[in-house]
Design a protein around this motif. Structure first.
Motif, mmCIF file in Angstrom:
data_model
loop_
_atom_site.group_PDB
_atom_site.id
_atom_site.type_symbol
_atom_site.label_atom_id
_atom_site.label_comp_id
_atom_site.label_asym_id
_atom_site.label_seq_id
_atom_site.Cartn_x
_atom_site.Cartn_y
_atom_site.Cartn_z
ATOM 1 N N MET A 60 0.846 -1.745 -0.007
ATOM 2 C CA MET A 60 0.228 -0.171 -0.110
ATOM 3 C C MET A 60 0.703 1.748 -0.298
ATOM 4 S SD MET A 60 -3.097 -0.968 2.707
ATOM 5 C CE MET A 60 -4.136 0.627 2.187
ATOM 6 N N GLY A 61 2.411 0.694 0.303
ATOM 7 C CA GLY A 61 2.947 2.294 0.098
ATOM 8 C C GLY A 61 3.118 3.485 1.597
ATOM 9 N N ILE A 62 2.747 2.581 2.656
ATOM 10 C CA ILE A 62 2.408 3.240 3.731
ATOM 11 C C ILE A 62 3.158 3.929 4.011
ATOM 12 C CG2 ILE A 62 1.474 3.080 6.053
ATOM 13 C CD1 ILE A 62 0.292 -0.168 4.754
ATOM 14 N N PRO A 63 3.064 5.297 4.011
ATOM 15 C CA PRO A 63 3.827 5.842 5.189
ATOM 16 C C PRO A 63 4.920 6.259 6.153
ATOM 17 C CG PRO A 63 2.296 7.263 3.847
ATOM 18 C CD PRO A 63 2.134 6.237 3.871
ATOM 19 N N ALA A 64 6.159 6.295 6.943
ATOM 20 C CA ALA A 64 6.779 5.927 8.065
ATOM 21 C C ALA A 64 5.595 6.151 8.741
ATOM 22 C CB ALA A 64 8.281 6.069 7.285
ATOM 23 N N ASN A 65 5.784 7.761 9.082
ATOM 24 C CA ASN A 65 4.455 7.894 10.305
ATOM 25 C C ASN A 65 3.450 7.569 10.343
ATOM 26 O OD1 ASN A 65 4.218 9.543 7.876
ATOM 27 N ND2 ASN A 65 3.180 10.869 9.367
ATOM 28 N N TYR A 66 3.275 6.701 9.327
ATOM 29 C CA TYR A 66 1.990 5.782 10.029
ATOM 30 C C TYR A 66 1.641 4.726 10.949
ATOM 31 C CZ TYR A 66 -0.947 8.896 6.718
ATOM 32 O OH TYR A 66 -1.521 9.694 6.464
ATOM 33 N N LYS A 67 0.872 4.229 12.004
ATOM 34 C CA LYS A 67 0.937 2.815 12.786
ATOM 35 C C LYS A 67 0.562 1.756 11.806
ATOM 36 C CE LYS A 67 3.608 3.629 16.113
ATOM 37 N NZ LYS A 67 4.739 3.015 16.653
ATOM 38 N N VAL A 68 0.459 1.231 11.645
ATOM 39 C CA VAL A 68 -0.555 -0.338 11.171
ATOM 40 C C VAL A 68 -0.690 -0.772 12.039
ATOM 41 C CG1 VAL A 68 -0.960 -2.620 10.130
ATOM 42 C CG2 VAL A 68 0.519 -0.446 8.516
ATOM 43 N N LEU A 69 -2.097 -0.981 12.466
ATOM 44 C CA LEU A 69 -2.725 -2.225 13.999
ATOM 45 C C LEU A 69 -3.691 -3.112 13.347
ATOM 46 C CD1 LEU A 69 -4.297 1.157 15.747
ATOM 47 C CD2 LEU A 69 -1.507 -0.193 15.852
ATOM 48 N N VAL A 207 -2.810 4.236 10.925
ATOM 49 C CA VAL A 207 -3.251 5.953 11.423
ATOM 50 C C VAL A 207 -2.186 6.030 11.063
ATOM 51 C CG1 VAL A 207 -3.235 4.824 13.868
ATOM 52 C CG2 VAL A 207 -4.842 6.736 13.769
ATOM 53 N N ARG A 208 -2.241 7.727 11.030
ATOM 54 C CA ARG A 208 -1.324 8.935 11.622
ATOM 55 C C ARG A 208 -1.056 9.106 12.497
ATOM 56 N NH1 ARG A 208 -2.769 13.830 8.621
ATOM 57 N NH2 ARG A 208 -2.925 14.339 10.671
ATOM 58 N N GLU A 209 0.218 9.075 12.546
ATOM 59 C CA GLU A 209 0.774 8.829 14.381
ATOM 60 C C GLU A 209 0.718 9.844 14.850
ATOM 61 O OE1 GLU A 209 4.692 6.053 13.854
ATOM 62 O OE2 GLU A 209 5.405 8.817 14.637
ATOM 63 N N ASP A 210 0.367 11.220 14.582
ATOM 64 C CA ASP A 210 0.131 12.207 15.536
ATOM 65 C C ASP A 210 -1.025 12.790 15.851
ATOM 66 O OD1 ASP A 210 -0.332 13.267 12.018
ATOM 67 O OD2 ASP A 210 -1.904 14.889 13.331
ATOM 68 N N LEU A 216 -10.692 10.226 24.747
ATOM 69 C CA LEU A 216 -12.089 10.770 25.341
ATOM 70 C C LEU A 216 -11.227 10.121 26.343
ATOM 71 C CD1 LEU A 216 -15.450 9.969 23.974
ATOM 72 C CD2 LEU A 216 -14.372 12.546 24.095
ATOM 73 N N PRO A 217 -11.727 10.994 27.691
ATOM 74 C CA PRO A 217 -11.650 10.708 29.341
ATOM 75 C C PRO A 217 -12.413 8.964 29.088
ATOM 76 C CG PRO A 217 -11.296 12.586 28.862
ATOM 77 C CD PRO A 217 -12.188 11.935 27.161
ATOM 78 N N GLY A 218 -12.192 8.429 29.916
ATOM 79 C CA GLY A 218 -12.373 6.909 30.025
ATOM 80 C C GLY A 218 -12.388 6.401 28.990
ATOM 81 N N THR A 219 -11.904 5.862 28.091
ATOM 82 C CA THR A 219 -11.851 5.730 26.631
ATOM 83 C C THR A 219 -10.947 3.590 27.516
ATOM 84 O OG1 THR A 219 -11.499 6.681 25.536
ATOM 85 C CG2 THR A 219 -10.982 4.703 24.986
ATOM 86 N N PRO A 220 -11.711 2.648 26.858
ATOM 87 C CA PRO A 220 -10.807 1.443 27.842
ATOM 88 C C PRO A 220 -9.635 1.175 27.231
ATOM 89 C CG PRO A 220 -13.198 0.853 27.484
ATOM 90 C CD PRO A 220 -13.052 2.814 26.787
ATOM 91 N N THR A 221 -8.731 0.366 28.016
ATOM 92 C CA THR A 221 -7.876 0.779 27.432
ATOM 93 C C THR A 221 -7.058 -0.419 26.092
ATOM 94 O OG1 THR A 221 -6.239 -0.133 29.836
ATOM 95 C CG2 THR A 221 -5.177 -0.488 27.817
ATOM 96 N N MET A 222 -8.367 -1.045 25.857
ATOM 97 C CA MET A 222 -8.309 -2.552 24.664
ATOM 98 C C MET A 222 -8.802 -0.734 23.937
ATOM 99 S SD MET A 222 -6.981 -4.504 24.034
ATOM 100 C CE MET A 222 -7.765 -5.791 23.060
ATOM 101 N N LEU A 223 -9.356 -0.038 23.278
ATOM 102 C CA LEU A 223 -9.995 1.004 22.605
ATOM 103 C C LEU A 223 -9.191 2.114 22.515
ATOM 104 C CD1 LEU A 223 -14.011 0.386 23.296
ATOM 105 C CD2 LEU A 223 -12.234 -0.909 22.248
ATOM 106 N N ASP A 224 -8.537 1.539 22.691
ATOM 107 C CA ASP A 224 -7.456 3.055 22.593
ATOM 108 C C ASP A 224 -5.923 3.062 21.850
ATOM 109 O OD1 ASP A 224 -5.578 5.324 22.658
ATOM 110 O OD2 ASP A 224 -5.995 5.417 24.649
ATOM 111 N N TYR A 225 -6.283 3.759 20.648
ATOM 112 C CA TYR A 225 -5.461 3.518 19.233
ATOM 113 C C TYR A 225 -3.954 3.046 20.109
ATOM 114 C CZ TYR A 225 -8.857 3.672 15.882
ATOM 115 O OH TYR A 225 -9.790 4.014 15.351
ATOM 116 N N LYS A 226 -3.515 4.315 20.762
ATOM 117 C CA LYS A 226 -2.342 4.333 21.368
ATOM 118 C C LYS A 226 -1.809 3.531 22.562
ATOM 119 C CE LYS A 226 0.896 7.473 23.214
ATOM 120 N NZ LYS A 226 1.415 6.879 23.874
#
Ligand SMILES: *Cc1c(COP(=O)(O)O)cnc(C)c1O
Length: 360
Positions: A60-69, A207-210, A216-226
């Motif tokens: 896909m030519g994914i740039p380096a500043n994108y994460k693949v999850l 997803v683009r890293e920035d 959102l506050p309260g986001t479950p750990t598993m639902l946070d992309y980070k």
């Protein structure tokens, strides 16, 4: 008899991939065990996942500043994760409504913030894409969400909505890897694997890293992309077997000329099928506007709906399976994803021609 599976998803996989998976099932590369049995922290499995990611990046030519999850929960879970992670303190997000999947994304996003529907094709029964210059966009929107291919309605974008500084978010569940995409134009791309990539149970997010780290506050750990970005999709046990099969599909794509070559085959298949429908003197009809027809999902109706049952029965008898249309639209739908060979579409149009002659 050769079987051709036109299911919308879970869908056909490349024969070679299935055969390779079969050969490797009980003993992967001399490891003495199946991929299914491996620790996700062991070096064998880690190499499988790393190679799958590298191959997807290359394809896909994914740039380096994108994460693949590599996640779970399906595209439907992304309908929530996107607003939870990308609203980033803004009041609302822009959404385009082109059909059933857009509608689901919109209604889920409303649980987390404001939704500005920039345009809708509801008044035209979702048979086309509203022209870009009619979209009522909010320059302050947190992001702009759209569905490049509506799997049920058979409507697909042949162009990119340029969203400027507003991050563009796309649900590519049913057309990822079917045509080249300029990933750098997107803030986030997501796709359930079971249409064009692999087995159900795996969801791909690019997803683009920035954009990470402002859930959102309260986001479950598993639902946070980070959480997943920081842990290379290994915060918890990833869907290991699904990732392995997706990796085999990526390798199959690379071996067969990559996405550019795949697109050419997909164009040929779509032209063959739509050509047959359009040349049938109204015996078959596709409700979608010419310029917005999907190369992946081809809905069509028979002039005389009382023949639907007979059509499906005869198709089944010839090994042409899963052609029944979605319950919300009726008629027929042929899904012709990457793994559907041109021969399969040829067999379908041969049957359709004969059936029309028999009943015309
Ligand atoms: C199939 C599909 C979905 C739903 O995917 P799940 O993985 O079942 O949640 C969402 N969007 C599109 C465009 C789809 O084709």
């Amino acid at each position: 008899m050769t079987i051709y599976n036109f299911s919308a998803g879970p869908a056909v996989l490349p024969k070679e991939v299935l055969q390779q998976a079969q050969a490797e099932l009980p003993d992967w590369h001399g490891s003495g065990m199946s991929v299914m049995e491996m620790s996700h922290r062991g070096k064998e499995y880690m190499s499988i996942q790393a190679e799958a990611e590298a191959d997807l990046r290359e394809l896909m030519g994914i740039p380096a500043n994108y994460k693949v999850l590599f996640l779970q929960g399906g595209a439907s879970q992304q309908f929530a994760m996107v607003p939870m992670n990308l609203l980033r303190g803004r009041k609302s997000a822009d959404y385009l409504n082109t059909g059933e999947w857009s509608k689901k994304a919109i209604s889920e996003a409303k649980r987390f913030g404001g939704v500005n529907v920039v345009a809708t094709a509801a008044d035209r029964n979702f048979s086309c894409i509203p022209a870009f210059d009619t979209w009522q966009r909010d320059p302050e929107a947190a992001y702009l969400h759209y569905t490049p291919n509506e799997t049920i309605g058979g409507v697909e974008f042949d162009w990119l909505p340029e969203s400027g500084d507003v991050p563009l978010v796309a649900d590519m569940s049913s057309n990822i890897l079917s045509r080249p995409v300029d990933v750098g134009k997107y803030g986030l791309i997501y796709a359930g694997a079971q249409k064009n990539v692999g087995p159900a149970g795996l969801t791909i997010v690019i997803v683009r890293e920035d954009l990470l780290g402002q859930a959102l506050p309260g986001t479950p750990t598993m639902l946070d992309y980070k959480t997943h970005a920081d842990n290379d999709s290994m915060y918890n046990t990833p869907p290991t077997y699904g990732i392995y099969i997706a990796g085999l599909v990526f390798r199959w794509l690379k071996k067969n000329g990559g996405i550019a070559a795949m697109e050419q085959t997909n164009i040929a298949k779509a032209e063959l099928l739509y050509g047959t429908i359009d040349a049938s003197n109204g015996f078959y009809r596709c409700p979608v506007a010419l310029s917005d027809r999907s190369r992946m999902n081809v809905p069509f109706t028979l002039k005389d709906a009382s023949l639907d049952g007979d059509f499906l029965k005869q198709a089944d008898a010839r090994g042409l399976l899963q052609l029944k249309g979605h319950r919300s639209v009726g008629g027929m739908r042929a899904s012709i994803y990457n793994a559907m060979p041109l021969d399969g579409v040829q067999a379908l149009v041969n049957f359709m021609g004969g059936f029309a002659k028999q009943h015309g």
